[in-house]
Design an enzyme around this catalytic site. Sequence first.
Site, PDB file in Angstrom:
ATOM      1  N   LYS B  95       1.042  -1.311   0.068  1.00 14.47           N
ATOM      2  CA  LYS B  95      -0.283   0.031  -0.009  1.00 14.47           C
ATOM      3  C   LYS B  95       1.247   1.314   0.262  1.00 14.47           C
ATOM      4  CE  LYS B  95      -4.045  -1.972  -0.124  1.00 14.47           C
ATOM      5  NZ  LYS B  95      -5.704  -1.809  -1.066  1.00 14.47           N
ATOM      6  N   GLU B 117      -9.387   6.730   2.932  1.00 19.14           N
ATOM      7  CA  GLU B 117     -10.154   5.095   3.771  1.00 19.14           C
ATOM      8  C   GLU B 117      -9.019   4.255   3.920  1.00 19.14           C
ATOM      9  OE1 GLU B 117      -9.558   5.335   0.818  1.00 19.14           O
ATOM     10  OE2 GLU B 117      -9.476   3.379   0.387  1.00 19.14           O
ATOM     11  N   SER B 384       1.611  -9.620  -1.032  1.00 14.29           N
ATOM     12  CA  SER B 384       1.311  -7.663  -0.703  1.00 14.29           C
ATOM     13  C   SER B 384       1.842  -7.785   0.674  1.00 14.29           C
ATOM     14  CB  SER B 384       0.011  -7.982  -0.655  1.00 14.29           C
ATOM     15  OG  SER B 384      -0.966  -9.035   0.110  1.00 14.29           O
TER      16      SER B 384
END
Lengths: 261, 400
Positions: B95, B117, B384
């Site tokens: 991210k 968010e 991830s």
Amino acid sequence: MNLVDTLFTRLRAEGRKAFMPFLTAGDPDVGTTARLFSQVAAAGADLIELGFPFSDPIADGPVIQASYTRALNNGFKIANLFAAIRSVTSLPNFTTPIVGMVSYSLIHRRGAEAFVSTAKDSGLSGLIVPDLVADEADHFAALCRKSDMKLILLVTPTTTPERAAKIVKLCSGFVYCVSVVGITGERDKLPAELTQQLARLRTMSDLPLCVGFGVSRPEHVRHLKDIADGVIVGSALIKKLEQGGTQAVIDSVRELSAALR
Amino acid sequence: MPTVLTQTVPDARGRFGPYGGRYVPETLMFAIEQLTDAYESAKHDPAFQAEFTRLLNEYVGRPSRLYFAERLTKEAGGARIFLKREDLNHTGAHKINNAIGQALLTKRMGKKRIIAETGAGQHGVASATAAALLGYPCCVYMGSEDVRRQELNVFKMRAMGTEVIPVESGSKTLRDAVNEAMREWMATVETTHYIIGSVIGPHPFPMMVRDFQAVIGEETKQQSLEQIGRLPDVVVACVGGGSNAAGMFYPFVNDKSVELVGVEAGGRNNKYGEHAATISQGKPGVLHGTFSYVLQDDDGQTAPVHSISAGLDYPGVGPEHSYWKDQGRVRYTSVNDAESLEGFRVCCRMEGIIPALETAHGIVETMRIAAARKKTDVVVLCFSGRGDKDCAEVARLVQG
């Protein structure tokens, strides 16, 4: 002739402005909403804006979203709503235009063409699709035109003049002028730039200009009387419904519409 | 590092085939057009790209490793398994790549504040981190159910000076956090940038987030050539909104020999409301500003969703994934809650790596694929994120 055109032609001739309450369909149930149509019309509503409950209404504030959630929790289904609208609009003495406020998700699921034709059959006079911007609206606007269904688009304080020109070209019935930056809900004061925003739109279009978002008080309505063709009140009425039931809504429509006269 | 790729999609209107576009209130169009222009100019500005690369390398710690998982390979008993270690990035997941990119854009646009968010909290932490790094006030919207599930990430965000706002509406998860962040953006659009955490939302977000994440796939390609001497046979990634998968897959899209597999959250079972397998079980519709596969009822109301993994617990998916699905370029499948817990366990025991529950979904599918292939084949999983954030929840589920 579409009832929206009939209404604004008459009001212009009389030198009057339209009072347009927003109601949530199915809050608390579809039967109550259908009865409210005639009740608010008798209390001074010139046009009814009817919100179709949606699970993810990004343009709406907490009051309207909570109202949508109540309706959905009570089992709201679109088919039942169309039947209820039909039962009122088919009454011979009911001539108040009803305009649906519908998120595009709901329209797409049913199919745009099928949605417009069902809406037309139910007696709706127009549609406001808050998440369908002019850039994406060509096809849908053509479908609405074919069925004599008004497609009301929104102009906001952040809309550039170039965008406004495109919007008013696709728009029919009236232009929904959003008074504030942000979501629906009551505000203490309406912004000062609104007068200029409306004046600029007047130079672009002959369509009636109706103002919504943030309008809640008689003094707002009185202020708008001189610059707009219609006034939309939503969250303030939904709050009345929450607190005092349908009678409180009817009383409030009477008080706010009187401020326009 | 992200060289500018030849792009065939999206088109100028943000369409990936029929998918994508902009289904947003008019109020947001001003900011969305401004963002589109700013991103277009940044994309072709060597100074911007150099600054982005510098932060990815020096601050995030890129390139992340491509690691041969020898014991997982033995356990699966087939093709060689490699892990693209996004879990080793600063903040522990992919991210951060996107958060740094969009924070730099915030600076370029002259906006004063960041909102975001978050579901699992990884994007919230990444945004809080990027905001702290560049000196912006930051506000993160997070479903109150996720606030409960992801206590550690809530602490991290607050520690870095971000305000975490629990969202109590609807299902109290990621989807409601997106709604709330969009509303806040509408009210403050002139001064605030909204860092969307996945390849969702109105154009240009799906394209822009994909581009910022494409560094994953580009590195993987180069590392494969260096370490294996060729491209992998299969590349696997988990898909919630789909940002790690989009970043991993995009550079491989034109390499027809590479099979691409997306893994969605199968939840408890296949029934309505019990899973988050949007592409496998959904239909095209509109959610959060984009046209893509979505889980809905017959009226078009968004379905409730469930996944053990807060990061996959989302009823929509990026429009480019819908396009790849229809084109047949990517195969999408799902792994359920129980299977992903087993994937979590196996990865911890066999490799000494604690995976995020999102990643654990990918581990299960990777081992299945490896088991069915010959020993000379190569399967790469986009690893991830790391699982620290999930330890308390896994402990609760395994013991409870």
